[in-house]
Design a protein around this motif. Structure first.
Motif, PDB file in Angstrom:
ATOM      1  N   ARG A  58      -6.817 -31.508 -81.103  1.00 47.46           N
ATOM      2  CA  ARG A  58      -6.275 -30.347 -81.805  1.00 47.46           C
ATOM      3  C   ARG A  58      -5.476 -30.754 -83.033  1.00 47.46           C
ATOM      4  O   ARG A  58      -5.559 -30.115 -84.078  1.00 47.46           O
ATOM      5  N   VAL A  59      -4.648 -31.760 -82.913  1.00 52.16           N
ATOM      6  CA  VAL A  59      -3.860 -32.250 -84.058  1.00 52.16           C
ATOM      7  C   VAL A  59      -4.093 -33.756 -84.149  1.00 52.16           C
ATOM      8  O   VAL A  59      -3.233 -34.553 -83.822  1.00 52.16           O
ATOM      9  N   SER A  60      -5.281 -34.122 -84.602  1.00 53.28           N
ATOM     10  CA  SER A  60      -5.702 -35.521 -84.538  1.00 53.28           C
ATOM     11  C   SER A  60      -5.722 -36.231 -85.884  1.00 53.28           C
ATOM     12  O   SER A  60      -6.004 -37.429 -85.941  1.00 53.28           O
ATOM     13  N   LEU A  61      -5.443 -35.510 -86.981  1.00 52.02           N
ATOM     14  CA  LEU A  61      -5.455 -36.102 -88.320  1.00 52.02           C
ATOM     15  C   LEU A  61      -6.773 -36.799 -88.634  1.00 52.02           C
ATOM     16  O   LEU A  61      -6.821 -37.725 -89.444  1.00 52.02           O
ATOM     17  N   GLY A  62      -7.855 -36.362 -87.987  1.00 51.29           N
ATOM     18  CA  GLY A  62      -9.164 -36.952 -88.244  1.00 51.29           C
ATOM     19  C   GLY A  62      -9.425 -38.258 -87.536  1.00 51.29           C
ATOM     20  O   GLY A  62     -10.499 -38.846 -87.703  1.00 51.29           O
ATOM     21  N   ALA A  63      -8.494 -38.734 -86.711  1.00 44.97           N
ATOM     22  CA  ALA A  63      -8.626 -40.046 -86.085  1.00 44.97           C
ATOM     23  C   ALA A  63      -9.706 -40.098 -85.019  1.00 44.97           C
ATOM     24  O   ALA A  63     -10.228 -41.172 -84.708  1.00 44.97           O
ATOM     25  N   LEU A  64     -10.067 -38.957 -84.436  1.00 41.33           N
ATOM     26  CA  LEU A  64     -11.033 -38.940 -83.342  1.00 41.33           C
ATOM     27  C   LEU A  64     -12.432 -38.554 -83.789  1.00 41.33           C
ATOM     28  O   LEU A  64     -13.369 -38.608 -82.990  1.00 41.33           O
ATOM     29  N   GLY A  65     -12.586 -38.170 -85.024  1.00 40.26           N
ATOM     30  CA  GLY A  65     -13.880 -37.761 -85.531  1.00 40.26           C
ATOM     31  C   GLY A  65     -13.752 -36.565 -86.455  1.00 40.26           C
ATOM     32  O   GLY A  65     -12.645 -36.097 -86.742  1.00 40.26           O
ATOM     33  N   VAL A  66     -14.878 -36.062 -86.930  1.00 39.61           N
ATOM     34  CA  VAL A  66     -14.920 -34.920 -87.829  1.00 39.61           C
ATOM     35  C   VAL A  66     -15.079 -33.647 -87.000  1.00 39.61           C
ATOM     36  O   VAL A  66     -16.001 -33.552 -86.178  1.00 39.61           O
ATOM     37  N   ILE A  67     -14.206 -32.682 -87.184  1.00 42.64           N
ATOM     38  CA  ILE A  67     -14.293 -31.420 -86.450  1.00 42.64           C
ATOM     39  C   ILE A  67     -15.379 -30.554 -87.086  1.00 42.64           C
ATOM     40  O   ILE A  67     -15.253 -30.138 -88.235  1.00 42.64           O
ATOM     41  N   SER A  68     -16.420 -30.278 -86.329  1.00 41.71           N
ATOM     42  CA  SER A  68     -17.532 -29.494 -86.869  1.00 41.71           C
ATOM     43  C   SER A  68     -17.435 -28.015 -86.522  1.00 41.71           C
ATOM     44  O   SER A  68     -17.952 -27.172 -87.251  1.00 41.71           O
ATOM     45  N   ALA A  69     -16.777 -27.683 -85.399  1.00 37.54           N
ATOM     46  CA  ALA A  69     -16.657 -26.280 -84.989  1.00 37.54           C
ATOM     47  C   ALA A  69     -15.393 -26.104 -84.166  1.00 37.54           C
ATOM     48  O   ALA A  69     -14.970 -27.015 -83.450  1.00 37.54           O
ATOM     49  N   GLY A  93     -11.343 -24.537 -77.818  1.00 37.51           N
ATOM     50  CA  GLY A  93     -12.441 -25.500 -77.787  1.00 37.51           C
ATOM     51  C   GLY A  93     -12.772 -25.970 -79.184  1.00 37.51           C
ATOM     52  O   GLY A  93     -12.499 -25.278 -80.166  1.00 37.51           O
ATOM     53  N   LEU A  94     -13.337 -27.170 -79.281  1.00 33.77           N
ATOM     54  CA  LEU A  94     -13.813 -27.653 -80.580  1.00 33.77           C
ATOM     55  C   LEU A  94     -14.867 -28.725 -80.364  1.00 33.77           C
ATOM     56  O   LEU A  94     -14.938 -29.366 -79.307  1.00 33.77           O
ATOM     57  N   ARG A  95     -15.699 -28.894 -81.370  1.00 37.23           N
ATOM     58  CA  ARG A  95     -16.726 -29.929 -81.347  1.00 37.23           C
ATOM     59  C   ARG A  95     -16.379 -30.992 -82.381  1.00 37.23           C
ATOM     60  O   ARG A  95     -15.970 -30.684 -83.506  1.00 37.23           O
ATOM     61  N   LEU A  96     -16.574 -32.246 -81.974  1.00 36.80           N
ATOM     62  CA  LEU A  96     -16.307 -33.395 -82.834  1.00 36.80           C
ATOM     63  C   LEU A  96     -17.597 -34.158 -83.093  1.00 36.80           C
ATOM     64  O   LEU A  96     -18.452 -34.270 -82.215  1.00 36.80           O
ATOM     65  N   VAL A  97     -17.713 -34.706 -84.290  1.00 40.17           N
ATOM     66  CA  VAL A  97     -18.734 -35.708 -84.583  1.00 40.17           C
ATOM     67  C   VAL A  97     -18.017 -37.043 -84.627  1.00 40.17           C
ATOM     68  O   VAL A  97     -17.167 -37.271 -85.493  1.00 40.17           O
ATOM     69  N   ASP A  98     -18.309 -37.924 -83.670  1.00 41.64           N
ATOM     70  CA  ASP A  98     -17.574 -39.191 -83.603  1.00 41.64           C
ATOM     71  C   ASP A  98     -18.150 -40.199 -84.584  1.00 41.64           C
ATOM     72  O   ASP A  98     -19.097 -39.907 -85.331  1.00 41.64           O
ATOM     73  N   PHE A 144     -18.722 -14.582 -81.778  1.00 40.66           N
ATOM     74  CA  PHE A 144     -17.544 -13.726 -81.671  1.00 40.66           C
ATOM     75  C   PHE A 144     -17.606 -12.954 -80.371  1.00 40.66           C
ATOM     76  O   PHE A 144     -18.640 -12.362 -80.045  1.00 40.66           O
ATOM     77  N   THR A 145     -16.514 -12.996 -79.605  1.00 39.65           N
ATOM     78  CA  THR A 145     -16.414 -12.212 -78.375  1.00 39.65           C
ATOM     79  C   THR A 145     -15.139 -11.382 -78.435  1.00 39.65           C
ATOM     80  O   THR A 145     -14.408 -11.415 -79.435  1.00 39.65           O
ATOM     81  N   ASP A 146     -14.852 -10.670 -77.355  1.00 40.80           N
ATOM     82  CA  ASP A 146     -13.676  -9.799 -77.333  1.00 40.80           C
ATOM     83  C   ASP A 146     -12.379 -10.551 -77.538  1.00 40.80           C
ATOM     84  O   ASP A 146     -11.396  -9.991 -78.046  1.00 40.80           O
ATOM     85  N   HIS A 147     -12.337 -11.838 -77.152  1.00 30.86           N
ATOM     86  CA  HIS A 147     -11.074 -12.571 -77.193  1.00 30.86           C
ATOM     87  C   HIS A 147     -11.149 -13.899 -77.945  1.00 30.86           C
ATOM     88  O   HIS A 147     -10.107 -14.521 -78.187  1.00 30.86           O
ATOM     89  N   GLU A 148     -12.340 -14.349 -78.316  1.00 29.03           N
ATOM     90  CA  GLU A 148     -12.473 -15.645 -78.971  1.00 29.03           C
ATOM     91  C   GLU A 148     -13.460 -15.564 -80.139  1.00 29.03           C
ATOM     92  O   GLU A 148     -14.362 -14.729 -80.153  1.00 29.03           O
ATOM     93  N   VAL A 149     -13.263 -16.467 -81.094  1.00 27.14           N
ATOM     94  CA  VAL A 149     -14.194 -16.589 -82.205  1.00 27.14           C
ATOM     95  C   VAL A 149     -14.448 -18.072 -82.438  1.00 27.14           C
ATOM     96  O   VAL A 149     -13.532 -18.896 -82.349  1.00 27.14           O
ATOM     97  N   THR A 150     -15.704 -18.434 -82.682  1.00 25.75           N
ATOM     98  CA  THR A 150     -16.074 -19.821 -82.973  1.00 25.75           C
ATOM     99  C   THR A 150     -16.582 -19.895 -84.403  1.00 25.75           C
ATOM    100  O   THR A 150     -17.465 -19.126 -84.798  1.00 25.75           O
ATOM    101  N   VAL A 151     -16.000 -20.804 -85.179  1.00 24.29           N
ATOM    102  CA  VAL A 151     -16.356 -20.954 -86.591  1.00 24.29           C
ATOM    103  C   VAL A 151     -16.607 -22.407 -86.897  1.00 24.29           C
ATOM    104  O   VAL A 151     -16.150 -23.307 -86.192  1.00 24.29           O
ATOM    105  N   GLN A 152     -17.344 -22.656 -87.971  1.00 21.00           N
ATOM    106  CA  GLN A 152     -17.514 -24.026 -88.436  1.00 21.00           C
ATOM    107  C   GLN A 152     -16.209 -24.542 -89.029  1.00 21.00           C
ATOM    108  O   GLN A 152     -15.384 -23.774 -89.541  1.00 21.00           O
ATOM    109  N   GLY A 153     -16.028 -25.859 -88.964  1.00 18.68           N
ATOM    110  CA  GLY A 153     -14.752 -26.455 -89.346  1.00 18.68           C
ATOM    111  C   GLY A 153     -14.349 -26.249 -90.781  1.00 18.68           C
ATOM    112  O   GLY A 153     -13.159 -26.271 -91.108  1.00 18.68           O
ATOM    113  N   GLY A 154     -15.310 -26.027 -91.685  1.00 16.61           N
ATOM    114  CA  GLY A 154     -14.982 -25.875 -93.093  1.00 16.61           C
ATOM    115  C   GLY A 154     -14.675 -24.456 -93.518  1.00 16.61           C
ATOM    116  O   GLY A 154     -14.433 -24.207 -94.709  1.00 16.61           O
ATOM    117  N   MET A 155     -14.653 -23.508 -92.584  1.00 15.91           N
ATOM    118  CA  MET A 155     -14.344 -22.125 -92.954  1.00 15.91           C
ATOM    119  C   MET A 155     -12.891 -22.020 -93.388  1.00 15.91           C
ATOM    120  O   MET A 155     -11.983 -22.578 -92.756  1.00 15.91           O
TER     121      MET A 155
END
Length: 252
Positions: free
Chosen positions: A155-166, A133-138, A71-82
């Motif tokens: 960002r709007v990939s319907l899961g086609a590019l991999g599993v979003i982990s963060a 930003g986001l991280r993918l598991v291909d 968590f920073t002043d302007h951004e937050v990074t969370v795991q994909g299942g939150m």
């Protein structure tokens, strides 16, 4: 075989195996060794069968990947299942909020982004537009930090590019929405549409087979403090909404 169903019970499936990884490394291992077809489900709020893992494939559930990573002043990074309501509560505790949300806060962050969840208003972007930003598991189990065209596509990939982990999202100072709603006619609403769209948050419903519409307009305001001591603002989760004209952006 286990049985999976979506939130409405309109889609069911019997995947051969169900995985609930609790770390990104475990998720990568699951993806690389999973039976195909591999499907991923968040909270199951999609009305379509996109997450239905029939045909002997595997299903990955993201509910254990639910932590705030940074968590920073302007951004937050969370795991994909939150869940969105948990992210809302976390941001509210820091006096911050997401700029726009949909009507429901039960989805996972990854699922809400992947399926194009949006709020309302021309001047405020949909949920995916808040992603920086986001991280993918291909499919090979490799972890990718996306950027450029890949980030835009994921960002709007319907899961086609991999599993979003963060996911990393921008946040803004917490705020309430002061909302008004009234009944009108379709012709009147369309005649004044440019004026109505100038409101930061606006939407309307047309009732088919009638000439009636219901309009909803809202403008941001400093967050109020409720009787229970909680603050308002777009980070307030759906369960905190009091139903007054000063509503939470997270409801819409």
């Amino acid at each position: 075989m286990p049985r999976w169903r979506n939130w409405a019970g309109t889609v069911t499936a019997r995947p051969r195996r169900v995985h609930r990884p609790a770390s990104e490394a475990k998720l990568a291992s699951v993806v690389s060794g999973a039976l195909r077809p591999l499907k991923v489900a968040g909270s199951g709020h999609s009305c379509g069968p996109i997450a239905a893992a029939d045909g002997g494939g595997d299903l990955v559930l993201l509910d254990r990947l639910n932590r705030v990573l940074s968590f920073t002043d302007h951004e937050v990074t969370v795991q994909g299942g939150m869940r969105l309501h948990d992210l809302n509560d976390f941001l509210a505790g820091h006096g911050r909020a997401l700029a726009n949300m949909g009507s429901i806060a039960q989805q996972t962050v990854a699922g809400a982004i992947s399926t194009g969840t949006h709020g309302t208003g021309l001047s405020v972007g949909a949920l995916d537009q808040q992603v920086t930003g986001l991280r993918l598991v291909d499919a090979a189990g490799q972890i990718l930090d996306t950027q450029g065209d890949l980030l835009a596509a994921a960002r709007v990939s319907l899961g086609a590019l991999g599993v979003i982990s963060a996911v990393t999202l921008r946040h803004v100072p917490a705020f309430d929405l002061h909302a008004t709603s009234h009944r009108s006619t379709l012709d009147t609403t369309l005649d004044h549409l440019d004026e109505l769209l100038a409101t930061p948050y606006f939407r309307f419903w047309w009732f088919p087979h009638t000439e009636l519409t219901q309009t909803w307009q809202a403008t941001p305001a400093p967050p109020a403090t409720h009787r229970d001591g909680t603050s308002g603002g777009s980070s307030a989760s759906a369960r905190r909404w009091k139903g007054s004209l000063s509503t939470a952006a997270g409801r819409w």
